[in-house]
Design an enzyme around this catalytic site. Sequence first.
Site, PDB file in Angstrom:
ATOM      1  N   CYS A  98       0.922  -1.394  -0.026  1.00  0.00           N
ATOM      2  CA  CYS A  98       0.161   0.131   0.102  1.00  0.00           C
ATOM      3  C   CYS A  98       0.771   1.097   0.075  1.00  0.00           C
ATOM      4  CB  CYS A  98      -1.080  -0.137   1.142  1.00  0.00           C
ATOM      5  SG  CYS A  98      -1.951   1.477   1.400  1.00  0.00           S
ATOM      6  N   CYS A 155       0.334   3.257   3.801  1.00  0.00           N
ATOM      7  CA  CYS A 155       0.979   2.678   4.748  1.00  0.00           C
ATOM      8  C   CYS A 155       1.790   1.619   4.952  1.00  0.00           C
ATOM      9  CB  CYS A 155      -0.169   2.363   5.531  1.00  0.00           C
ATOM     10  SG  CYS A 155      -1.080   0.525   5.168  1.00  0.00           S
ATOM     11  N   CYS A 160      -7.193  -1.215   1.386  1.00  0.00           N
ATOM     12  CA  CYS A 160      -6.196  -1.431   2.451  1.00  0.00           C
ATOM     13  C   CYS A 160      -7.074  -1.361   3.834  1.00  0.00           C
ATOM     14  CB  CYS A 160      -5.148  -0.484   2.470  1.00  0.00           C
ATOM     15  SG  CYS A 160      -4.097  -0.833   3.737  1.00  0.00           S
ATOM     16  N   CYS A 204      -5.349   1.004   6.334  1.00  0.00           N
ATOM     17  CA  CYS A 204      -5.394   2.543   6.406  1.00  0.00           C
ATOM     18  C   CYS A 204      -6.529   2.830   5.530  1.00  0.00           C
ATOM     19  CB  CYS A 204      -4.129   3.151   5.934  1.00  0.00           C
ATOM     20  SG  CYS A 204      -3.981   2.676   4.136  1.00  0.00           S
ATOM     21  N   CYS A 238      -8.251  -5.868  -9.616  1.00  0.00           N
ATOM     22  CA  CYS A 238      -8.154  -4.833 -10.709  1.00  0.00           C
ATOM     23  C   CYS A 238      -7.673  -3.483  -9.707  1.00  0.00           C
ATOM     24  CB  CYS A 238      -9.117  -4.672 -11.627  1.00  0.00           C
ATOM     25  SG  CYS A 238      -8.871  -3.423 -12.857  1.00  0.00           S
TER      26      CYS A 238
END
Length: 133
Positions: free
Chosen positions: A45, A48, A94, A97, A117
Amino acid sequence: MAKFDDKDLRERLTDMQYQVTQGHGTERAFTGEYNDNKRDGKYLCVVCGAHLFDSDSKYDSRSGWPSFTDVAVEGNIAETIDNSLGMQRTEVHCSNCDAHQGHVFPDGPGPSGLRYCINSASLDFKPSEDEDK
């Protein structure tokens, strides 16, 4: 859930990364940095650093966005229903976060039949140690 200061996010993310992860945006197809990436490594991510996807589940879906058949760490991706654009889709973000990543569709290959995707702008790629040598 990790919370980040909006001012800090605007300073450390590009405009596109901010628009995608915080504004639920989408980069144009075939323009993302990782769409054609074939290197071995981890996709994290961009907000984070949570480990979301691995290169061994990445495949060319011909959709114009990086596509994966599975998540790297169970529980690092959360799903919500997205009713925007006059259709119902499953949004993925995510779980650490809440940064928007993309969508998951039931048209992928393999046993799961899933296609994650994902926007390149929501990811940070870390090559494997073998790849660096």
